[in-house]
Motif scaffolding. Structure first.
Motif, PDB file in Angstrom:
ATOM      1  N   VAL A  21       1.275  33.479  57.091  1.00 13.40           N
ATOM      2  CA  VAL A  21       2.776  33.355  56.508  1.00 13.40           C
ATOM      3  C   VAL A  21       3.051  34.462  56.381  1.00 13.40           C
ATOM      4  N   PHE A  22       2.507  35.743  57.256  1.00 10.00           N
ATOM      5  CA  PHE A  22       2.926  37.164  57.068  1.00 10.00           C
ATOM      6  C   PHE A  22       2.853  37.733  58.318  1.00 10.00           C
ATOM      7  N   LYS A  23       1.997  37.200  59.421  1.00 14.15           N
ATOM      8  CA  LYS A  23       1.943  38.044  60.436  1.00 14.15           C
ATOM      9  C   LYS A  23       2.418  38.672  61.245  1.00 14.15           C
ATOM     10  N   ASN A  24       3.912  38.457  60.761  1.00 12.47           N
ATOM     11  CA  ASN A  24       5.461  39.429  61.724  1.00 12.47           C
ATOM     12  C   ASN A  24       6.118  40.025  60.531  1.00 12.47           C
ATOM     13  N   ILE A  25       5.766  41.003  59.812  1.00 15.87           N
ATOM     14  CA  ILE A  25       5.734  41.057  58.542  1.00 15.87           C
ATOM     15  C   ILE A  25       6.246  42.759  59.127  1.00 15.87           C
ATOM     16  N   VAL A  26       4.690  43.452  60.208  1.00  9.88           N
ATOM     17  CA  VAL A  26       5.566  44.307  60.643  1.00  9.88           C
ATOM     18  C   VAL A  26       5.192  43.945  62.421  1.00  9.88           C
ATOM     19  N   GLU A  27       6.487  43.753  63.328  1.00 10.58           N
ATOM     20  CA  GLU A  27       6.485  43.361  64.611  1.00 10.58           C
ATOM     21  C   GLU A  27       5.297  43.208  65.339  1.00 10.58           C
ATOM     22  N   CYS A  28       4.888  41.867  65.922  1.00 11.07           N
ATOM     23  CA  CYS A  28       3.970  41.606  67.057  1.00 11.07           C
ATOM     24  C   CYS A  28       2.380  42.682  65.978  1.00 11.07           C
ATOM     25  N   LEU A  84      13.036  37.932  72.364  1.00 13.11           N
ATOM     26  CA  LEU A  84      12.639  38.521  71.052  1.00 13.11           C
ATOM     27  C   LEU A  84      11.876  37.268  70.149  1.00 13.11           C
ATOM     28  N   THR A  85      11.619  38.135  69.036  1.00 15.67           N
ATOM     29  CA  THR A  85      11.235  37.836  67.695  1.00 15.67           C
ATOM     30  C   THR A  85      11.559  36.684  67.583  1.00 15.67           C
ATOM     31  N   SER A  86      11.995  36.542  66.069  1.00 22.70           N
ATOM     32  CA  SER A  86      13.353  34.991  65.505  1.00 22.70           C
ATOM     33  C   SER A  86      13.732  36.196  64.461  1.00 22.70           C
ATOM     34  N   GLU A  87      12.608  37.456  64.028  1.00 23.86           N
ATOM     35  CA  GLU A  87      12.990  37.986  62.838  1.00 23.86           C
ATOM     36  C   GLU A  87      13.778  39.516  63.807  1.00 23.86           C
ATOM     37  N   SER A  88      13.034  39.288  65.163  1.00 24.25           N
ATOM     38  CA  SER A  88      14.220  40.424  65.481  1.00 24.25           C
ATOM     39  C   SER A  88      15.590  40.477  65.553  1.00 24.25           C
ATOM     40  N   THR A  89      15.315  39.606  66.653  1.00 23.68           N
ATOM     41  CA  THR A  89      16.800  38.743  66.769  1.00 23.68           C
ATOM     42  C   THR A  89      17.794  38.686  65.695  1.00 23.68           C
ATOM     43  N   LYS A  90      17.142  37.864  65.065  1.00 27.88           N
ATOM     44  CA  LYS A  90      18.412  38.683  63.501  1.00 27.88           C
ATOM     45  C   LYS A  90      18.992  39.440  63.204  1.00 27.88           C
ATOM     46  N   GLU A  91      17.659  40.297  63.274  1.00 27.32           N
ATOM     47  CA  GLU A  91      17.964  41.887  62.535  1.00 27.32           C
ATOM     48  C   GLU A  91      18.425  43.073  63.385  1.00 27.32           C
ATOM     49  N   LYS A 160      10.356  49.675  55.649  1.00 35.10           N
ATOM     50  CA  LYS A 160      12.344  49.110  55.683  1.00 35.10           C
ATOM     51  C   LYS A 160      12.185  47.999  56.465  1.00 35.10           C
ATOM     52  N   ILE A 161      11.785  47.703  57.683  1.00 38.57           N
ATOM     53  CA  ILE A 161      11.945  46.584  57.682  1.00 38.57           C
ATOM     54  C   ILE A 161      11.196  45.196  57.550  1.00 38.57           C
ATOM     55  N   CYS A 162       9.811  46.117  57.210  1.00 37.91           N
ATOM     56  CA  CYS A 162       8.663  45.368  56.673  1.00 37.91           C
ATOM     57  C   CYS A 162       9.238  44.915  54.939  1.00 37.91           C
ATOM     58  N   ARG A 163       9.538  45.574  54.366  1.00 41.01           N
ATOM     59  CA  ARG A 163       9.991  44.982  52.798  1.00 41.01           C
ATOM     60  C   ARG A 163      11.109  44.233  53.169  1.00 41.01           C
ATOM     61  N   LEU A 164      11.713  44.515  54.290  1.00 42.70           N
ATOM     62  CA  LEU A 164      13.185  43.231  53.941  1.00 42.70           C
ATOM     63  C   LEU A 164      12.409  41.686  54.693  1.00 42.70           C
ATOM     64  N   ARG A 165      11.160  41.787  55.533  1.00 43.92           N
ATOM     65  CA  ARG A 165      10.603  40.764  55.783  1.00 43.92           C
ATOM     66  C   ARG A 165      10.193  39.876  54.605  1.00 43.92           C
ATOM     67  N   ILE A 166       9.495  40.773  53.973  1.00 43.82           N
ATOM     68  CA  ILE A 166       8.838  40.512  53.143  1.00 43.82           C
ATOM     69  C   ILE A 166       9.221  39.648  52.023  1.00 43.82           C
ATOM     70  N   ASP A 167      10.529  40.537  51.489  1.00 42.45           N
ATOM     71  CA  ASP A 167      11.525  40.328  50.509  1.00 42.45           C
ATOM     72  C   ASP A 167      12.233  38.161  51.445  1.00 42.45           C
ATOM     73  N   ASP A 168      12.073  38.405  52.703  1.00 48.51           N
ATOM     74  CA  ASP A 168      12.709  36.544  53.134  1.00 48.51           C
ATOM     75  C   ASP A 168      12.213  35.714  52.898  1.00 48.51           C
ATOM     76  N   LEU A 169      10.519  35.593  53.105  1.00 51.01           N
ATOM     77  CA  LEU A 169      10.009  35.053  52.396  1.00 51.01           C
ATOM     78  C   LEU A 169       9.357  34.843  50.789  1.00 51.01           C
ATOM     79  N   VAL A 170       9.180  35.710  50.188  1.00 46.68           N
ATOM     80  CA  VAL A 170       8.990  35.509  49.228  1.00 46.68           C
ATOM     81  C   VAL A 170      10.191  35.972  48.028  1.00 46.68           C
ATOM     82  N   THR A 171      10.487  35.123  47.031  1.00 47.26           N
ATOM     83  CA  THR A 171      11.790  35.194  45.869  1.00 47.26           C
ATOM     84  C   THR A 171      11.005  35.973  45.651  1.00 47.26           C
ATOM     85  N   SER A 172      11.972  36.616  44.684  1.00 45.85           N
ATOM     86  CA  SER A 172      11.882  37.402  43.310  1.00 45.85           C
ATOM     87  C   SER A 172      11.933  37.096  42.001  1.00 45.85           C
TER      88      SER A 172
END
Ligand SMILES: NC(=O)N[C@H]1NC(=O)NC1=O
Length: 172
Positions: A21-28, A84-91, A160-172
Protein backbone atom coordinates in the motif's frame (compact mmCIF):
# COMPACT_ATOMS: atom_id res chain seq x y z
CA UNK A 1 -8.19 0.41 -3.25
CA UNK A 2 -6.41 1.75 -0.21
CA UNK A 3 -7.74 5.30 -0.47
CA UNK A 4 -8.97 6.54 2.84
CA UNK A 5 -7.91 3.66 5.09
CA UNK A 6 -8.31 4.29 8.78
CA UNK A 7 -5.13 4.14 10.81
CA UNK A 8 -6.51 1.09 12.67
CA UNK A 9 -6.81 -0.69 9.31
CA UNK A 10 -3.22 0.24 8.45
CA UNK A 11 -2.10 -1.16 11.79
CA UNK A 12 -3.88 -4.46 11.21
CA UNK A 13 -2.53 -5.17 7.71
CA UNK A 14 -0.07 -7.99 7.31
CA UNK A 15 3.40 -6.66 6.64
CA UNK A 16 3.51 -7.40 2.90
CA UNK A 17 0.17 -5.67 2.35
CA UNK A 18 1.34 -2.66 4.30
CA UNK A 19 4.51 -2.41 2.19
CA UNK A 20 2.43 -2.77 -0.96
CA UNK A 21 0.00 0.00 0.00
CA UNK A 22 2.73 2.46 0.97
CA UNK A 23 5.48 1.46 -1.49
CA UNK A 24 5.46 4.75 -3.38
CA UNK A 25 5.15 7.26 -0.53
CA UNK A 26 8.71 8.09 -1.57
CA UNK A 27 9.00 8.02 -5.35
CA UNK A 28 10.18 4.58 -6.55
CA UNK A 29 11.85 3.95 -3.15
CA UNK A 30 9.89 1.19 -1.35
CA UNK A 31 12.61 0.94 1.30
CA UNK A 32 10.79 3.63 3.28
CA UNK A 33 7.58 1.60 3.34
CA UNK A 34 9.57 -1.51 4.31
CA UNK A 35 11.21 0.33 7.19
CA UNK A 36 8.13 2.01 8.58
CA UNK A 37 5.63 -0.87 8.26
CA UNK A 38 7.71 -2.76 10.83
CA UNK A 39 7.34 0.18 13.21
CA UNK A 40 3.55 -0.04 13.53
CA UNK A 41 1.24 0.59 15.31
CA UNK A 42 0.88 4.25 14.31
CA UNK A 43 -1.36 6.77 16.05
CA UNK A 44 -2.21 8.72 12.89
CA UNK A 45 -1.19 9.62 9.34
CA UNK A 46 0.91 12.39 10.86
CA UNK A 47 2.71 9.92 13.10
CA UNK A 48 3.43 7.73 10.06
CA UNK A 49 4.83 10.70 8.16
CA UNK A 50 7.06 11.61 11.12
CA UNK A 51 8.48 8.08 11.23
CA UNK A 52 9.06 8.13 7.45
CA UNK A 53 10.76 11.52 7.77
CA UNK A 54 13.09 10.23 10.49
CA UNK A 55 14.01 7.29 8.27
CA UNK A 56 14.92 9.66 5.43
CA UNK A 57 16.92 11.90 7.78
CA UNK A 58 19.06 9.06 9.06
CA UNK A 59 20.07 7.86 5.58
CA UNK A 60 23.76 8.35 4.79
CA UNK A 61 24.64 10.91 2.11
CA UNK A 62 24.69 8.26 -0.65
CA UNK A 63 21.23 7.07 0.37
CA UNK A 64 19.87 10.61 0.23
CA UNK A 65 21.44 11.08 -3.20
CA UNK A 66 19.85 7.85 -4.36
CA UNK A 67 16.42 9.03 -3.18
CA UNK A 68 16.74 12.34 -5.02
CA UNK A 69 17.97 10.61 -8.19
CA UNK A 70 14.79 8.49 -8.30
CA UNK A 71 12.66 11.62 -8.83
CA UNK A 72 11.55 12.45 -12.35
CA UNK A 73 12.26 15.93 -13.66
CA UNK A 74 9.36 18.32 -13.40
CA UNK A 75 7.86 18.69 -16.88
CA UNK A 76 10.70 16.53 -18.20
CA UNK A 77 11.00 13.68 -20.65
CA UNK A 78 9.04 11.12 -18.61
CA UNK A 79 6.19 13.60 -18.26
CA UNK A 80 6.25 14.25 -22.02
CA UNK A 81 6.09 10.52 -22.67
CA UNK A 82 3.29 9.91 -20.15
CA UNK A 83 5.59 7.63 -18.16
CA UNK A 84 5.37 9.23 -14.72
CA UNK A 85 4.01 7.31 -11.73
CA UNK A 86 0.35 8.07 -11.05
CA UNK A 87 1.35 10.03 -7.92
CA UNK A 88 3.84 12.20 -9.78
CA UNK A 89 1.41 12.76 -12.66
CA UNK A 90 -1.16 14.12 -10.22
CA UNK A 91 1.37 16.29 -8.38
CA UNK A 92 2.82 17.83 -11.52
CA UNK A 93 -0.67 18.54 -12.80
CA UNK A 94 -1.69 20.25 -9.56
CA UNK A 95 1.20 22.70 -9.98
CA UNK A 96 0.14 23.40 -13.57
CA UNK A 97 3.26 21.77 -15.00
CA UNK A 98 1.20 19.97 -17.65
CA UNK A 99 0.16 23.33 -19.09
CA UNK A 100 3.43 25.21 -19.49
CA UNK A 101 3.81 27.77 -22.27
CA UNK A 102 6.52 27.00 -24.81
CA UNK A 103 8.73 29.59 -23.15
CA UNK A 104 8.19 28.23 -19.64
CA UNK A 105 8.92 24.74 -20.87
CA UNK A 106 12.25 25.78 -22.38
CA UNK A 107 13.21 27.65 -19.21
CA UNK A 108 12.22 24.72 -16.99
CA UNK A 109 14.26 22.28 -19.07
CA UNK A 110 17.31 24.56 -19.15
CA UNK A 111 17.23 25.16 -15.41
CA UNK A 112 16.66 21.46 -14.66
CA UNK A 113 19.66 20.60 -16.83
CA UNK A 114 21.89 23.21 -15.17
CA UNK A 115 20.80 21.99 -11.75
CA UNK A 116 21.56 18.36 -12.57
CA UNK A 117 24.93 19.30 -14.06
CA UNK A 118 25.92 21.28 -10.98
CA UNK A 119 24.74 18.88 -8.27
CA UNK A 120 24.57 15.44 -9.90
CA UNK A 121 20.96 14.88 -8.82
CA UNK A 122 17.67 16.37 -10.04
CA UNK A 123 15.91 19.41 -8.65
CA UNK A 124 13.19 18.19 -6.28
CA UNK A 125 10.37 20.32 -4.91
CA UNK A 126 6.95 19.47 -3.52
CA UNK A 127 4.89 20.31 -6.61
CA UNK A 128 1.58 20.24 -4.76
CA UNK A 129 2.73 23.13 -2.58
CA UNK A 130 3.81 25.28 -5.54
CA UNK A 131 2.72 26.72 -8.85
CA UNK A 132 4.76 27.09 -12.04
CA UNK A 133 6.06 30.57 -11.19
CA UNK A 134 7.24 29.58 -7.70
CA UNK A 135 8.89 26.44 -9.08
CA UNK A 136 10.83 28.38 -11.72
CA UNK A 137 11.86 30.97 -9.13
CA UNK A 138 12.86 28.23 -6.69
CA UNK A 139 14.95 26.52 -9.34
CA UNK A 140 16.82 29.71 -10.15
CA UNK A 141 17.43 30.53 -6.50
CA UNK A 142 18.44 27.04 -5.45
CA UNK A 143 20.93 26.75 -8.33
CA UNK A 144 23.08 29.22 -6.38
CA UNK A 145 23.29 27.01 -3.28
CA UNK A 146 25.98 24.54 -2.24
CA UNK A 147 25.60 20.83 -2.88
CA UNK A 148 25.33 20.05 0.85
CA UNK A 149 22.61 22.59 1.20
CA UNK A 150 20.66 21.22 -1.75
CA UNK A 151 20.93 17.66 -0.50
CA UNK A 152 19.23 18.80 2.71
CA UNK A 153 16.64 20.98 0.95
CA UNK A 154 15.84 18.24 -1.57
CA UNK A 155 15.27 15.68 1.19
CA UNK A 156 13.03 18.11 3.05
CA UNK A 157 10.93 18.45 -0.10
CA UNK A 158 10.78 14.63 -0.40
CA UNK A 159 9.44 14.60 3.18
CA UNK A 160 6.66 17.05 2.23
CA UNK A 161 5.75 14.96 -0.83
CA UNK A 162 5.75 11.83 1.36
CA UNK A 163 3.47 13.45 3.96
CA UNK A 164 0.91 14.38 1.29
CA UNK A 165 1.08 10.92 -0.29
CA UNK A 166 0.39 9.34 3.13
CA UNK A 167 -2.52 11.76 3.62
CA UNK A 168 -3.99 10.51 0.35
CA UNK A 169 -3.95 6.95 1.64
CA UNK A 170 -4.89 7.35 5.30
CA UNK A 171 -7.93 9.22 6.62
CA UNK A 172 -7.18 11.42 9.60
N1 LIG B 1 11.56 16.59 -9.48
C1 LIG B 1 10.55 16.63 -8.58
O1 LIG B 1 10.48 17.48 -7.72
N2 LIG B 1 9.62 15.66 -8.71
C2 LIG B 1 8.54 15.55 -7.86
N3 LIG B 1 7.98 16.56 -7.08
C3 LIG B 1 6.71 16.20 -6.79
O2 LIG B 1 5.92 16.85 -6.09
N4 LIG B 1 6.41 15.03 -7.40
C4 LIG B 1 7.47 14.61 -8.12
O3 LIG B 1 7.57 13.64 -8.84
Amino acid sequence: MAKGMKIEEVNSLINDECVDVFKNIVECFPQVAKAICTQRPFRSAEHMADVAGKYLDQLPTEGKEEVLKLHPDLAGRLADEGKLTSESTKEQKSAGLDKLSAQEKIKMNQLNTSYREKFGFPFVICARENKVEAILQGLEARLKNTRDNELGTGINEVKKICRLRIDDLVTS
